[in-house]
Structure formats: C-alpha cells, structure tokens
Write a protein that holds these residues in place. Structure first.
Motif, mmCIF file in Angstrom:
data_model
loop_
_atom_site.group_PDB
_atom_site.id
_atom_site.type_symbol
_atom_site.label_atom_id
_atom_site.label_comp_id
_atom_site.label_asym_id
_atom_site.label_seq_id
_atom_site.Cartn_x
_atom_site.Cartn_y
_atom_site.Cartn_z
ATOM 1 N N TYR A 18 22.044 -8.827 13.108
ATOM 2 C CA TYR A 18 21.836 -8.719 11.665
ATOM 3 C C TYR A 18 20.371 -8.955 11.389
ATOM 4 O O TYR A 18 19.761 -9.815 12.024
ATOM 5 N N THR A 20 17.985 -10.401 8.701
ATOM 6 C CA THR A 20 17.989 -11.161 7.451
ATOM 7 C C THR A 20 16.683 -10.889 6.725
ATOM 8 O O THR A 20 15.605 -10.979 7.298
ATOM 9 N N VAL A 35 19.128 -11.804 13.664
ATOM 10 C CA VAL A 35 20.131 -12.762 14.129
ATOM 11 C C VAL A 35 20.952 -12.075 15.213
ATOM 12 O O VAL A 35 21.528 -11.017 14.970
ATOM 13 N N ALA A 37 24.015 -12.235 16.540
ATOM 14 C CA ALA A 37 25.321 -12.872 16.305
ATOM 15 C C ALA A 37 26.242 -12.697 17.508
ATOM 16 O O ALA A 37 26.950 -13.620 17.906
ATOM 17 N N GLU A 56 31.780 -23.461 18.717
ATOM 18 C CA GLU A 56 31.371 -24.121 17.481
ATOM 19 C C GLU A 56 31.065 -23.106 16.382
ATOM 20 O O GLU A 56 30.827 -21.936 16.654
ATOM 21 N N SER A 57 31.025 -23.623 15.162
ATOM 22 C CA SER A 57 30.736 -22.784 14.008
ATOM 23 C C SER A 57 29.402 -22.045 14.201
ATOM 24 O O SER A 57 28.423 -22.636 14.644
ATOM 25 N N GLY A 58 29.394 -20.769 13.902
ATOM 26 C CA GLY A 58 28.161 -19.989 13.968
ATOM 27 C C GLY A 58 27.898 -19.359 15.328
ATOM 28 O O GLY A 58 26.886 -18.684 15.512
ATOM 29 N N CYS A 59 28.817 -19.524 16.289
ATOM 30 C CA CYS A 59 28.542 -18.980 17.625
ATOM 31 C C CYS A 59 28.849 -17.490 17.715
ATOM 32 O O CYS A 59 28.558 -16.860 18.728
ATOM 33 N N GLY A 60 29.472 -16.914 16.675
ATOM 34 C CA GLY A 60 29.685 -15.464 16.666
ATOM 35 C C GLY A 60 31.131 -15.030 16.810
ATOM 36 O O GLY A 60 31.405 -13.847 16.996
ATOM 37 N N LYS A 61 32.068 -15.985 16.680
ATOM 38 C CA LYS A 61 33.485 -15.650 16.885
ATOM 39 C C LYS A 61 33.973 -14.610 15.865
ATOM 40 O O LYS A 61 34.579 -13.611 16.230
ATOM 41 N N THR A 62 33.702 -14.889 14.593
ATOM 42 C CA THR A 62 34.181 -13.973 13.552
ATOM 43 C C THR A 62 33.537 -12.602 13.699
ATOM 44 O O THR A 62 34.198 -11.573 13.563
ATOM 45 N N THR A 63 32.250 -12.582 14.013
ATOM 46 C CA THR A 63 31.561 -11.300 14.194
ATOM 47 C C THR A 63 32.204 -10.511 15.324
ATOM 48 O O THR A 63 32.481 -9.313 15.181
ATOM 49 N N GLN A 106 40.641 -15.455 7.818
ATOM 50 C CA GLN A 106 40.536 -16.901 7.669
ATOM 51 C C GLN A 106 40.993 -17.283 6.262
ATOM 52 O O GLN A 106 40.649 -16.581 5.317
ATOM 53 N N GLU A 187 40.960 -18.207 12.745
ATOM 54 C CA GLU A 187 41.282 -19.586 12.334
ATOM 55 C C GLU A 187 42.642 -19.624 11.627
ATOM 56 O O GLU A 187 42.741 -20.017 10.463
ATOM 57 N N ALA A 286 20.474 -18.712 16.088
ATOM 58 C CA ALA A 286 20.699 -17.407 16.743
ATOM 59 C C ALA A 286 19.544 -16.452 16.434
ATOM 60 O O ALA A 286 19.532 -15.323 16.890
HETATM 61 N N1 LIG Z 1 26.434 -10.520 7.433
HETATM 62 C C1 LIG Z 1 25.602 -11.326 8.087
HETATM 63 N N2 LIG Z 1 24.275 -11.284 7.874
HETATM 64 C C2 LIG Z 1 23.425 -12.086 8.544
HETATM 65 N N3 LIG Z 1 23.814 -12.997 9.459
HETATM 66 C C3 LIG Z 1 25.129 -13.100 9.713
HETATM 67 C C4 LIG Z 1 26.107 -12.282 9.043
HETATM 68 N N4 LIG Z 1 27.333 -12.616 9.506
HETATM 69 C C5 LIG Z 1 27.150 -13.599 10.424
HETATM 70 N N5 LIG Z 1 25.824 -13.884 10.545
HETATM 71 C C6 LIG Z 1 25.210 -14.885 11.462
HETATM 72 O O1 LIG Z 1 25.706 -14.581 12.747
HETATM 73 C C7 LIG Z 1 25.975 -15.781 13.466
HETATM 74 C C8 LIG Z 1 27.438 -15.793 13.887
HETATM 75 O O2 LIG Z 1 28.265 -15.924 12.735
HETATM 76 P P1 LIG Z 1 29.864 -15.904 12.806
HETATM 77 O O3 LIG Z 1 30.405 -16.043 11.423
HETATM 78 O O4 LIG Z 1 30.312 -14.739 13.596
HETATM 79 O O5 LIG Z 1 30.159 -17.228 13.637
HETATM 80 P P2 LIG Z 1 31.515 -18.047 13.780
HETATM 81 O O6 LIG Z 1 31.519 -18.595 15.144
HETATM 82 O O7 LIG Z 1 32.673 -17.201 13.387
HETATM 83 O O8 LIG Z 1 31.317 -19.205 12.736
HETATM 84 P P3 LIG Z 1 32.360 -19.813 11.680
HETATM 85 O O9 LIG Z 1 33.423 -20.476 12.494
HETATM 86 O O10 LIG Z 1 31.528 -20.765 10.892
HETATM 87 O O11 LIG Z 1 32.870 -18.644 10.879
HETATM 88 C C9 LIG Z 1 25.595 -16.927 12.541
HETATM 89 O O12 LIG Z 1 24.273 -17.322 12.858
HETATM 90 C C10 LIG Z 1 25.663 -16.307 11.167
HETATM 91 O O13 LIG Z 1 24.786 -16.955 10.281
#
Ligand SMILES: Nc1ncnc2c1ncn2[C@@H]1O[C@H](COP(=O)(O)OP(=O)(O)OP(=O)(O)O)[C@@H](O)[C@H]1O
Length: 456
Positions: A18, A20, A35, A37, A56-63, A106, A187, A286
């Motif tokens: 991504y 930003t 980023v 992700a 952990e939160s932010g590691c990219g799971k949702t992406t 989620q 989640e 990231a």
């Molecule tokens: N649309 C977006 N634009 C910019 N950065 C993004 C976007 N979506 C996710 N990110 C960044 O990508 C990285 C991974 O995010 P992601 O939501 O996939 O993590 P996660 O492990 O699912 O976290 P969580 O459990 O908090 O949802 C993070 O640094 C997040 O800030």
C-alpha cells in the motif's frame, strides 16, 4: 500433478503493498511511503483442511485473507484454485469461483447491515448468485438459519435483536448460502465471551463435517486456533515464518517467534515446561521493515557472528547496540539508547576500572565487562573507545564489520525442516539451516528442539 490432487487454494509469492499518502501534495508527487503488508507469502489449503493464520496485530493477516478471497488484488504473486490461476479461467468460471471462497468478516456487530432483517442478510447472496429459484428462497433461508443453530422464525428479526454469538451465526449462514468450499473466518470469536467462543468453534467443526468445508481461521490468538486447526501458519511482518501442525509447533523446535507466542498463551497448559519469553518492543513498522530476518530485532536466539565464540544473548546485545548507533548516526536516536548510556552515574565512575562511558554502554546492552572470546573483545572495546571519543560512525562500522549475523543480512526462506514423517513442516529461520548449524553448536546450546519442549 493431477488436477484433483491440487490444493483447493494455493498462493505463491503473494505480495500486497500500500502506498500511504496523507496530503494532496504527496499524492501528486507520488512521494507516499510504501507499506509491505504482505511480502512474499506461499501457502496452500487442502480440501477439508483447517488452516490457522496467527500473528500480532498489523502483521498482514487480514490483507492476506482478503487477497485469498479476491476482495483485493495482489501487487505480485498468484492465488490458484485447484491448481488453476483465475486469469486462465473463463468469465463464467471466475464468477462461479467467487462463490467457492467466502469471507466471514471480523466483528459481525459492525459487518452486518443493521437496517436489514436477517431474511435479507442471508437471502442477498442467494439472489445475487441465483443459488435457488426465487420461490424457494424463504425456505432456504430458514434451512440455513437452522443449520447454524438458529430458528427459521428469526428471519424477520434485525441484527440488534441478537447476541454477539448469534450474530456470528448469522454471518456464517450468509457465507454458507452460496455453498462455498472454503470459508475465510477473520477473528471469528475474538469479540465473544469464552463460553460463546467454544460454541461457535463447535458449530464450525460440525459444519465442516457436514459440508466437507475447508477453513482459513485468522486470529491474533494462538490459543483460539490451536484446538481447531490441522495446520497453523505463523505470520510476522508480512511473511509466514512457521507452518506446521499444532503438535509440531507445540512439541519444541519451532521458530523463536512461535515459541514466544506459545509461551504467552494465558492460563498455560500445566504441562508447559518451556520458559516464559517476553517479546520486547512493538512489531517494527511495515514501512521500513528490518533487513534479513524480520524478527531479528526482537529475537532471543540470534545466530552468533562467524569466527567468534559468542552466545545468542551477547549477539543480541551487539546487534542492538549497532542498530542504535545507526539511528544515532542518522539523528534518529531514542531515549534509552547509547546517548543515555554515555551519561554514566558518578558512582560508576568511582567503581569501574574502565572508562565509565563504555562500562555504561555494556550494561545498557547486557554485554559482559569482558567478552569471553578475546578476539571479539578486542573488536568491541575498539568500537567502544571510538564511541567514547565521539566517533559514532566509526564505532558503528567497526561493529558492523566484525559482528555480522546472518539473521540481519539474509532473508530466511520458508524451508522444509527435516522431521520424520512431516514433510510439510516448514520454518523460516536460519537456526534450521544446516549452513549455520556449526555456529550454533560452537557458540550456543539452545538450538531447538529441546529447551522449550511442551509435552501433550
Ligand atoms: N488499505 C490500507 N492502506 C494502507 N495500509 C494498510 C491498509 N490495510 C492494511 N494496511 C497496513 O498493512 C499492514 C497489515 O495490516 P493488516 O490489517 O493486514 O494486519 P492484521 O495482522 O490483520 O492486523 P489486525 O489484526 O490488527 O487486523 C499494517 O501495517 C496496516 O497498517
């Protein structure tokens, strides 16, 4: 490989970046930050299999989960279904494919439209994908609600009339409407009380048995996936670092990050004999992730530099000192780093035999007053003398030249680990790479799989 043998879903070299850009100017100039992700992920999910994705939160799971379902386009890499890349399929097949993999978002409290009755929420995918003729839809909605443990009469109610667990059941019924093969559950129970969590997880197990479903269960909590997953993939800063069955992960010999997650499970298993590992610091950004192994800045088990007899703790101190010197040289030093350490207390000045500044730096980075390896000691004291004289860059480059660990300089691949009968056990850590084994034997005795053993 025959087509039927291909995994249900296989992702290869998957990346999502991504950019930003906060301000208009940044957008116009294209100077936003990138980023990473998801940063080069390979993963497969087989028919009837449950794969847990943790980190952990932010590691990219949702992406990663969104890429897998096709909700987002990857920056690079492929997502193949039954061995075929979607780009090689006809439009009609691609449309059909969209029903094969369904995403359960989620927190159903926010993902279900509060203005729609359950009949519309569950009925919408039936209509969009023309799954049953219009005359049979109400009957099918009732069946779906009963399948997830609700009543057909609930169809006329609105989401706010249900508990959190019931809302999750509605979200699952909605996903099941199009008769998918794989559910990606983001989640699925994190918003629920423990007893409700267990009931939802039991429901998922029943549905899997009944409909031969595959699941990707995304969770920040290893204890959630530990009991439901056939395999667990551990993610750290956009990459999968560990992948194996729960038994393989728990029975020692895991990636140091996995070991830290395991040791952090609350209410630990009474049979857990491993030490408790406290992960220091936050997950790095990231945007500018650490070089080599992304986990090296927090790792307790760094591989010692070649040519010296050093243990992991000393290596960790040396790497942390060098990283802080890099920040100091770049004007980005934080409080508590070497600058702070160069301000020794007067008591130290009186008691220490060596210049107070260098003693203070050693203490800050948990380095012994004299390293056991004389060659390493000569390099370190040379660097510290330079630092005490104010030559920060010289100190940094001396440490860099002398004490390079592969953890910092080389990206570890997710490679199979030789374990009898477990060809699919894969770990991305240099500790499991034969090329570095000798260094571990020489400098350090905590190589997996012994010290953190958990007997189950
Ligand atoms: N649309 C977006 N634009 C910019 N950065 C993004 C976007 N979506 C996710 N990110 C960044 O990508 C990285 C991974 O995010 P992601 O939501 O996939 O993590 P996660 O492990 O699912 O976290 P969580 O459990 O908090 O949802 C993070 O640094 C997040 O800030």
């Amino acid at each position: 490989m025959a087509m039927t043998d291909a995994p249900l879903v296989r992702v290869e070299g998957l990346e999502k970046r991504y950019t930003t850009s906060d301000g208009l100017l940044e957008r116009l100039l294209g100077t936003g930050q990138t980023v990473r992700a998801v940063d080069g992920v390979d993963l497969e999910i087989r028919e009837g299999e449950t794969v847990g994705l943790v980190g952990e939160s932010g590691c990219g799971k949702t992406t990663l989960a969104r890429l897998l379902v096709g909700l987002d386009e990857p920056s690079a890499g492929t997502v193949a279904h039954r061995g075929i890349d979607p780009s090689e399929r006809s439009r009609r097949e691609r449309r059909r494919l969209r029903t094969t993999v369904q995403y359960v978002f989620q927190n159903p409290s926010t993902s279900l439209n509060p203005r729609l009755p359950v009949a519309d929420l569950v009925g919408e995918p039936l209509a969009v994908h023309d799954v049953v003729p219009p005359g049979r839809r109400d009957e099918r909605i009732g069946e779906l609600l009963e399948t997830v443990g609700l009543e057909a009469s609930h169809a006329n109610r609105y989401p706010h009339e249900f508990s959190g667990g019931q809302r999750q059941r509605i979200a699952i019924a909605r996903a099941l409407a199009v008769e998918p093969e794989l559910l990606v559950l983001d989640e699925p129970v994190s918003a629920l009380d423990a007893s409700v969590q267990a009931r939802v997880l039991n429901l998922l197990a029943d549905l899997q048995a009944e409909f031969d479903l595959s699941y990707l269960v995304v969770s920040h909590d290893l204890s959630v996936v530990e009991h439901v997953a056939d395999r667990i993939a551990v993610m750290y800063l956009g990459r999968i670092v560990d992948c194996g069955t729960p038994a393989q992960l728990f029975d020692g010999g895991a990636h140091p990050y996995t070991e830290a997650l395991l040791s952090a499970i609350p209410e630990p298993d009474p049979l857990w004999e491993g030490e408790r590992i406290v992960l220091e610091g936050d997950v790095p950004s990231a945007i500018d992730p650490p070089s080599g192994c992304r986990f090296h800045t927090r790792c307790q088990k760094l591989i010692p530099p070649a040519g010296y007899d050093l243990d992991s703790d000393t290596t960790r101190g040396l790497v942390a000192l060098r990283a802080d010197l890099e920040d100091l040289a770049a004007g980005e030093a934080s409080a508590g780093g070497p600058l702070e350490a160069l301000r020794p207390s007067s008591a130290e000045r009186e008691t220490s035999g060596e210049p107070a500044e260098t003693a203070s730096v050693r203490r800050t980075y948990d380095l012994p007053s004299t390293l056991s390896d004389p060659d390493a000691e000569a390099e370190l004291s040379g660097a510290l003398e330079a630092l005490a004289a104010g030559a920060v860059e010289e100190a940094r480059s001396r440490l860099e030249a002398a004490f390079e660990t592969p953890c910092e300089s080389r990206r570890p691949e997710l490679r199979p680990v030789n374990e009898a009968g477990s060809a699919r056990r894969r770990i991305a850590c240099h500790r499991f790479d034969d090329r570095f084994e000798r260094r571990l034997e020489a400098g350090d005795d905590n190589r997996a799989p012994d010290s953190n053993e958990r007997r189950r």
